[in-house]
Design a protein around this motif. Structure first.
Motif, mmCIF file in Angstrom:
data_model
loop_
_atom_site.group_PDB
_atom_site.id
_atom_site.type_symbol
_atom_site.label_atom_id
_atom_site.label_comp_id
_atom_site.label_asym_id
_atom_site.label_seq_id
_atom_site.Cartn_x
_atom_site.Cartn_y
_atom_site.Cartn_z
ATOM 1 N N ALA A 15 48.506 56.032 43.023
ATOM 2 C CA ALA A 15 48.731 54.637 43.428
ATOM 3 C C ALA A 15 49.143 54.589 44.891
ATOM 4 O O ALA A 15 50.005 55.347 45.328
ATOM 5 C CB ALA A 15 49.800 53.999 42.558
ATOM 6 N N GLY A 18 52.188 49.481 47.002
ATOM 7 C CA GLY A 18 51.992 48.150 46.450
ATOM 8 C C GLY A 18 50.853 48.012 45.456
ATOM 9 O O GLY A 18 50.567 46.919 44.992
ATOM 10 N N MET A 19 50.183 49.111 45.125
ATOM 11 C CA MET A 19 49.062 49.055 44.190
ATOM 12 C C MET A 19 49.558 48.938 42.762
ATOM 13 O O MET A 19 50.449 49.663 42.347
ATOM 14 C CB MET A 19 48.176 50.300 44.323
ATOM 15 C CG MET A 19 47.006 50.334 43.338
ATOM 16 S SD MET A 19 46.067 51.877 43.420
ATOM 17 C CE MET A 19 44.833 51.407 44.604
ATOM 18 N N ASP A 20 48.964 48.039 42.026
ATOM 19 C CA ASP A 20 49.256 47.892 40.607
ATOM 20 C C ASP A 20 48.711 49.115 39.870
ATOM 21 O O ASP A 20 47.563 49.518 40.097
ATOM 22 C CB ASP A 20 48.592 46.609 40.091
ATOM 23 C CG ASP A 20 48.751 46.417 38.606
ATOM 24 O OD1 ASP A 20 49.835 46.718 38.066
ATOM 25 O OD2 ASP A 20 47.775 45.966 37.964
ATOM 26 N N ASP A 21 49.523 49.708 38.986
ATOM 27 C CA ASP A 21 49.106 50.902 38.251
ATOM 28 C C ASP A 21 47.809 50.666 37.486
ATOM 29 O O ASP A 21 46.969 51.554 37.387
ATOM 30 C CB ASP A 21 50.212 51.342 37.285
ATOM 31 C CG ASP A 21 49.830 52.598 36.534
ATOM 32 O OD1 ASP A 21 49.659 53.649 37.181
ATOM 33 O OD2 ASP A 21 49.659 52.518 35.301
ATOM 34 N N GLY A 22 47.623 49.501 36.952
ATOM 35 C CA GLY A 22 46.424 49.190 36.191
ATOM 36 C C GLY A 22 45.156 49.150 37.019
ATOM 37 O O GLY A 22 44.050 49.140 36.474
ATOM 38 N N GLN A 23 45.296 49.146 38.338
ATOM 39 C CA GLN A 23 44.135 49.071 39.229
ATOM 40 C C GLN A 23 43.773 50.408 39.877
ATOM 41 O O GLN A 23 42.915 50.457 40.754
ATOM 42 C CB GLN A 23 44.378 48.012 40.306
ATOM 43 C CG GLN A 23 44.458 46.615 39.744
ATOM 44 C CD GLN A 23 43.217 46.264 38.921
ATOM 45 O OE1 GLN A 23 42.091 46.436 39.357
ATOM 46 N NE2 GLN A 23 43.447 45.801 37.693
ATOM 47 N N ARG A 24 44.419 51.501 39.441
ATOM 48 C CA ARG A 24 44.080 52.810 40.012
ATOM 49 C C ARG A 24 42.693 53.236 39.535
ATOM 50 O O ARG A 24 42.436 53.296 38.340
ATOM 51 C CB ARG A 24 45.109 53.860 39.618
ATOM 52 C CG ARG A 24 46.458 53.620 40.258
ATOM 53 C CD ARG A 24 47.400 54.798 40.100
ATOM 54 N NE ARG A 24 47.647 55.127 38.709
ATOM 55 C CZ ARG A 24 47.534 56.364 38.189
ATOM 56 N NH1 ARG A 24 47.182 57.390 38.946
ATOM 57 N NH2 ARG A 24 47.793 56.587 36.915
ATOM 58 N N ALA A 56 43.033 49.017 31.820
ATOM 59 C CA ALA A 56 43.281 49.687 33.101
ATOM 60 C C ALA A 56 41.950 50.133 33.711
ATOM 61 O O ALA A 56 41.060 50.625 33.002
ATOM 62 C CB ALA A 56 44.200 50.892 32.907
ATOM 63 N N TYR A 81 47.161 49.804 26.669
ATOM 64 C CA TYR A 81 47.858 50.177 27.894
ATOM 65 C C TYR A 81 49.354 50.314 27.608
ATOM 66 O O TYR A 81 50.002 49.361 27.196
ATOM 67 C CB TYR A 81 47.617 49.116 28.982
ATOM 68 C CG TYR A 81 48.191 49.482 30.324
ATOM 69 C CD1 TYR A 81 47.533 50.359 31.162
ATOM 70 C CD2 TYR A 81 49.409 48.954 30.738
ATOM 71 C CE1 TYR A 81 48.056 50.700 32.395
ATOM 72 C CE2 TYR A 81 49.932 49.281 31.979
ATOM 73 C CZ TYR A 81 49.252 50.157 32.795
ATOM 74 O OH TYR A 81 49.779 50.498 34.010
#
Length: 157
Positions: A15, A18-24, A56, A81
């Motif tokens: 990540a 500031g990246m959302d974990d679900g968007q990795r 995710a 998730y």
């Protein structure tokens, strides 16, 4: 017999700030792992009737990289998730009509679920690597519960 196939998502990028974990997203290594998992599933003839996938990005990309899954009914399932083994058991039970169900998700839930269904104990198992596949077999009319499954195959890239 019924089968439950557990597939942990492949390696993902770390990540960023500031990246959302679900968007990795998947890494290049992860994409290759997911393709290898798909090739293995196809070579084993393990095409699912139904697929439930975490929302995710890395899980959805893993599923997409598997390749053709025959006539599988593919559904995104938000509850995967971050799910506990109990949540995953309840989810699988609601899809008992599927002869071969594939769950695409995350650790520690998947590795704990595999251990719980096979041995009856979840413990602190750390045996489901990225893109790892566990195939659990249940007697046809058995409820999905601790200790009732047989681990028929386990694969990782």
């Amino acid at each position: 017999m019924r089968e439950l196939i557990l597939l942990r998502h492949a390696h993902a990028e770390a990540a960023g700030p500031g990246m959302d974990d679900g968007q990795r997203p998947l890494s290049a290594t992860g994409l290759a792992e997911a393709r290898a998992a798909g090739a293995w599933l196809q070579a084993q003839g393990l095409l699912p009737d139904r697929v439930l996938c975490s929302p995710a990005l890395r899980a959805r990309q893993t599923l997409a990289a598997l390749g053709a899954l025959g006539q599988a009914d593919v559904r995104e399932e938000a509850s995967i998730y971050g799910a506990s083994p109990g949540t995953l058991i309840a989810l699988a039970d609601t899809h008992a009509d599927a002869t071969r169900l594939l769950l695409v998700g995350h650790n520690p839930g998947l590795e704990q679920l595999a251990a719980l269904l096979h041995s009856g104990q979840s413990g602190d198992y750390r045996g489901m690597p990225p893109a790892g596949v566990a195939v659990l077999v249940f007697p046809k009319d058995a409820a999905i519960e601790p200790g009732v499954a047989r681990l028929s195959q386990f694969w990782w890239p």
